[in-house]
Design an enzyme around this catalytic site. Sequence first.
Site, PDB file in Angstrom:
ATOM      1  N   ASP A   1      17.480  82.539  17.808  1.00 40.66           N
ATOM      2  CA  ASP A   1      16.982  81.272  18.345  1.00 40.66           C
ATOM      3  C   ASP A   1      17.921  80.926  19.502  1.00 40.66           C
ATOM      4  O   ASP A   1      19.096  80.654  19.286  1.00 40.66           O
ATOM      5  CB  ASP A   1      17.052  80.224  17.226  1.00 40.66           C
TER       6      ASP A   1
ATOM      7  N   ASP B   1      12.100  81.319  17.394  1.00 43.23           N
ATOM      8  CA  ASP B   1      12.918  82.538  17.323  1.00 43.23           C
ATOM      9  C   ASP B   1      12.327  83.670  18.141  1.00 43.23           C
ATOM     10  O   ASP B   1      11.140  83.969  18.024  1.00 43.23           O
ATOM     11  CB  ASP B   1      13.049  82.983  15.864  1.00 43.23           C
TER      12      ASP B   1
ATOM     13  N   TYR C   1      26.700  74.463   8.776  1.00 44.29           N
ATOM     14  CA  TYR C   1      25.300  74.747   9.067  1.00 44.29           C
ATOM     15  C   TYR C   1      25.004  74.598  10.553  1.00 44.29           C
ATOM     16  O   TYR C   1      25.322  73.591  11.161  1.00 44.29           O
ATOM     17  CB  TYR C   1      24.395  73.805   8.262  1.00 44.29           C
TER      18      TYR C   1
ATOM     19  N   LYS D   1      18.754  77.027  10.214  1.00 48.86           N
ATOM     20  CA  LYS D   1      18.307  77.943   9.157  1.00 48.86           C
ATOM     21  C   LYS D   1      18.318  79.361   9.716  1.00 48.86           C
ATOM     22  O   LYS D   1      18.292  79.577  10.921  1.00 48.86           O
ATOM     23  CB  LYS D   1      16.905  77.547   8.685  1.00 48.86           C
TER      24      LYS D   1
HETATM   25  C1  F6R Z   1      15.584  76.753  12.709  1.00 50.72           C
HETATM   26  C2  F6R Z   1      15.744  75.381  13.088  1.00 50.72           C
HETATM   27  C3  F6R Z   1      16.180  74.390  12.104  1.00 50.72           C
HETATM   28  C4  F6R Z   1      17.068  73.358  12.760  1.00 50.72           C
HETATM   29  C5  F6R Z   1      17.039  72.075  11.979  1.00 50.72           C
HETATM   30  C6  F6R Z   1      17.995  71.016  12.504  1.00 50.72           C
HETATM   31  O1  F6R Z   1      14.995  77.393  13.764  1.00 50.72           O
HETATM   32  O2  F6R Z   1      15.481  75.070  14.221  1.00 50.72           O
HETATM   33  O3  F6R Z   1      16.790  74.911  10.982  1.00 50.72           O
HETATM   34  O4  F6R Z   1      18.355  73.832  12.882  1.00 50.72           O
HETATM   35  O5  F6R Z   1      15.728  71.624  11.999  1.00 50.72           O
HETATM   36  O6  F6R Z   1      17.823  70.830  13.849  1.00 50.72           O
HETATM   37  P1  F6R Z   1      18.299  69.537  14.629  1.00 50.72           P
HETATM   38  O7  F6R Z   1      19.603  69.148  14.032  1.00 50.72           O
HETATM   39  O8  F6R Z   1      18.424  69.970  16.055  1.00 50.72           O
HETATM   40  O9  F6R Z   1      17.218  68.547  14.411  1.00 50.72           O
HETATM   41 MG    MG Z   2      14.193  79.162  14.240  1.00 54.01          MG
HETATM   42 MG    MG Z   3      15.869  76.307  15.778  1.00 51.94          MG
END
Ligand code: F6R
Ligand code: MG
Ligand code: MG
Length: 369
Positions: free
Chosen positions: A11, A52, A230, A233
């Site tokens: 990503d 991604d 974190y 994901k």
């Molecule tokens: C995976 C993804 C999510 C984000 C999550 C938090 O592709 O995009 O796991 O990491 O939704 O994102 P923020 O903190 O930017 O809202």
């Molecule tokens: Mg993603």
């Molecule tokens: Mg993402």
Amino acid sequence: MKVTLSVIKADIGSIGGHIAPSRRLMETVRSHVHRHGEGLLIDSAISHTGDDVAILMTHTRGPGDVEIHRLAWDSFRMGTAVAREEGLYGAGQDLLKDAFTGNVHGLGPAVAELEFEERPGESFLFFAADKTDPGAYNLPLFLGFCDPMNTPGLMLAPQMSQGFRFVIMDVAHTGGDRVIELEAPDALYDIAALLRDTERYVVESVWSRATGEQAAAVSTSRLHNIAGKYTGKDDPVMLVRVQRDFPATGEILAPYSIGPFVAGCMRGSHQMPLMPVRLNAGISYFDGPPVISCAAYSMREGRLTEALDAFAHPFWDTVRDRVASKAMDMRRQGFFGAAMLPMAELEYTGIVEKLRALEDRFHVRANHR
Ligand code: F6R
Ligand code: MG
Ligand code: MG
């Protein structure tokens, strides 16, 4: 001919939040792979699932090859530069380290690789999931390779009747790869006991017991183990060889009609059903739902056919409708109970600080009645 299939995904930024990469980003990655893959790759295909970007490559250099991994890393760096120029959200999100150190394991991008002697009519499936983690494949792989209710080939095809060997990784272990090998059907209940815990135990690969050939490879990276917190994901990719000694395409696809609840979705912190979607689909409802795409390929001497979209068939429209209802049902209970992930899996840790602050305000009553 011995061929390696490598898929490396990251990503590196998307339009309007975590929806999908821009056309220019995709073109930049594609043209870098084409230009610098000459003499290195037999073939390649660039696609995206949600936010991604995946680079699928065929070559003869074996898994973990420095030049192949460097090509993917550099392509993602080029794509990240465009993401920054265009102001995309989360530019370079999965490139967690600054320098390339020999291969992309531990640097952020997800990797799945298979090396095999190409069969006549070699056919395989490339899965990519967004807004979830590698445990999302545990149930479909268990059903596809272990359960005759799902996979009649286990009863009908003599070459499959010996079953399959599972290599399962303990992804909570950060000091090296901690793995266990278990064979189905003998160790079916042990395999099930591990795979039910999707945040800790993840299928890394599946092998035919009859031939010793590898059937499946799954990316097992947990980004928070690399970054120490974190960062998103893990959005895992998977390669599965199909037909002959392996389950049929339809036996591998069938479990996705369940739409099982998996970790992911909004702020990476919820349980939501996994929706099979078309290739190059984006993300929408509640920063989700978690999605999975599947491109079916055949190949000859490493040259890929065009990708066939396995979840484009009208059958999956009904599944999508059911998964959408399931998603809305779960959302009705908001943050309550099973709707949200356990504390250790929440992508946002602000709630931990909130609870710590409340700790001081608890008191134990002096007199019991
Ligand atoms: C995976 C993804 C999510 C984000 C999550 C938090 O592709 O995009 O796991 O990491 O939704 O994102 P923020 O903190 O930017 O809202
Ligand atoms: Mg993603
Ligand atoms: Mg993402």
